[in-house]
Design a protein around this motif. Structure first.
Motif, short mmCIF file in Angstrom:
data_model
loop_
_atom_site.label_atom_id
_atom_site.label_comp_id
_atom_site.label_asym_id
_atom_site.label_seq_id
_atom_site.Cartn_x
_atom_site.Cartn_y
_atom_site.Cartn_z
N HIS A 16 0.83 -1.21 0.00
CA HIS A 16 0.00 0.00 0.00
C HIS A 16 0.87 1.26 0.00
CE1 HIS A 16 -3.71 -2.25 0.67
NE2 HIS A 16 -3.00 -3.01 1.47
N ILE A 17 1.76 1.35 -0.97
CA ILE A 17 2.60 2.54 -1.11
C ILE A 17 1.71 3.72 -1.49
CG2 ILE A 17 4.42 3.62 -2.50
CD1 ILE A 17 5.62 0.78 -2.79
N ILE A 18 1.93 4.83 -0.85
CA ILE A 18 1.19 6.05 -1.20
C ILE A 18 2.20 7.13 -1.52
CG2 ILE A 18 0.87 6.60 1.26
CD1 ILE A 18 -1.75 8.07 0.31
N ASN A 19 2.03 7.76 -2.67
CA ASN A 19 2.96 8.80 -3.12
C ASN A 19 2.23 9.96 -3.79
OD1 ASN A 19 2.23 7.65 -5.54
ND2 ASN A 19 4.22 6.70 -5.90
N GLU A 20 0.97 10.13 -3.42
CA GLU A 20 0.17 11.21 -3.97
C GLU A 20 -0.78 11.74 -2.91
OE1 GLU A 20 -1.94 9.36 -7.18
OE2 GLU A 20 -3.18 8.18 -5.84
N THR A 21 -1.30 12.92 -3.16
CA THR A 21 -2.27 13.49 -2.24
C THR A 21 -3.64 12.89 -2.52
OG1 THR A 21 -1.03 15.56 -2.21
CG2 THR A 21 -3.29 15.65 -1.42
N LYS A 22 -4.28 12.43 -1.46
CA LYS A 22 -5.64 11.91 -1.53
C LYS A 22 -6.49 12.69 -0.55
CE LYS A 22 -4.50 7.07 -2.54
NZ LYS A 22 -4.71 5.69 -2.05
N GLU A 23 -7.79 12.51 -0.65
CA GLU A 23 -8.70 13.13 0.31
C GLU A 23 -8.38 12.61 1.71
OE1 GLU A 23 -11.48 15.23 0.00
OE2 GLU A 23 -10.94 15.60 -2.09
N ALA A 24 -8.38 13.50 2.67
CA ALA A 24 -8.24 13.07 4.06
C ALA A 24 -9.50 12.32 4.46
CB ALA A 24 -8.03 14.28 4.97
N LEU A 25 -9.46 11.65 5.59
CA LEU A 25 -10.66 10.95 6.06
C LEU A 25 -11.78 11.96 6.30
CD1 LEU A 25 -9.01 8.35 8.45
CD2 LEU A 25 -9.92 7.98 6.16
N PRO A 26 -13.03 11.53 6.18
CA PRO A 26 -14.17 12.47 6.26
C PRO A 26 -14.21 13.35 7.50
CG PRO A 26 -14.91 10.32 5.53
CD PRO A 26 -13.46 10.17 5.89
N ASP A 27 -13.86 12.83 8.66
CA ASP A 27 -13.89 13.61 9.90
C ASP A 27 -12.49 14.04 10.34
OD1 ASP A 27 -16.65 13.27 10.01
OD2 ASP A 27 -16.47 11.40 11.15
N ALA A 28 -11.56 14.13 9.41
CA ALA A 28 -10.17 14.42 9.75
C ALA A 28 -10.00 15.71 10.56
CB ALA A 28 -9.32 14.49 8.49
N ASP A 29 -10.67 16.76 10.15
CA ASP A 29 -10.50 18.03 10.86
C ASP A 29 -10.99 17.93 12.31
OD1 ASP A 29 -9.38 19.15 8.61
OD2 ASP A 29 -11.25 20.08 7.95
N GLU A 30 -12.05 17.17 12.52
CA GLU A 30 -12.56 16.96 13.88
C GLU A 30 -11.58 16.12 14.71
OE1 GLU A 30 -16.16 14.43 15.84
OE2 GLU A 30 -16.64 15.63 14.06
N TRP A 31 -11.04 15.05 14.11
CA TRP A 31 -10.12 14.17 14.82
C TRP A 31 -8.75 14.84 15.04
CZ3 TRP A 31 -10.89 9.92 17.51
CH2 TRP A 31 -12.07 9.21 17.30
N ALA A 32 -8.40 15.79 14.21
CA ALA A 32 -7.08 16.43 14.31
C ALA A 32 -6.84 17.08 15.66
CB ALA A 32 -6.92 17.45 13.19
#
Length: 111
Positions: A82-98
């Motif tokens: 599961h290599i990731i090397n690009e920008t994807k959408e953050a999780l739906p509640d990311a700002d709340e969990w941050a």
């Protein structure tokens, strides 16, 4: 020395950091990112890209998160495909969990 993703990433999974990694060291899990310590070249590019300040050099990880050093290595092995090397959408509640603390129990290891 390698960089380590720590607890603030859980349930957020912002991917700005992975997009700037020149060696594709980031691995993606269901709700967390990790850095493969064997791939990381210690370039520091990812640190400033993390909006939740979750990434540290392994010798500067805050004491309460030192177990994330081993966790990153273990999950990087587990998520090797599961290599990731690009920008994807953050999780739906990311700002709340941050803004939340003590999220370790929310970490999902299996896809």
């Amino acid at each position: 020395m390698a960089y380590v993703v720590t607890e603030p990433c859980i349930q957020c999974k912002y991917t700005n950091c992975a997009a700037v990694c020149p060696v594709d060291a980031f691995r993606e899990g269901p709700n967390f990112l990790t850095i493969d310590p064997m791939e990381c070249i210690d370039c520091d590019a990812c640190v400033s890209e993390c909006p939740v300040e979750a990434i540290y050099p392994d010798d500067e990880v805050p004491e309460e998160w030192e177990d994330y050093i081993d966790l990153n290595e273990r999950l990087a092995d587990m998520w090797a495909d599961h290599i990731i090397n690009e920008t994807k959408e953050a999780l739906p509640d990311a700002d709340e969990w941050a803004t939340k603390d003590d999220k370790r129990d929310q970490l999902k290891e299996d896809w």
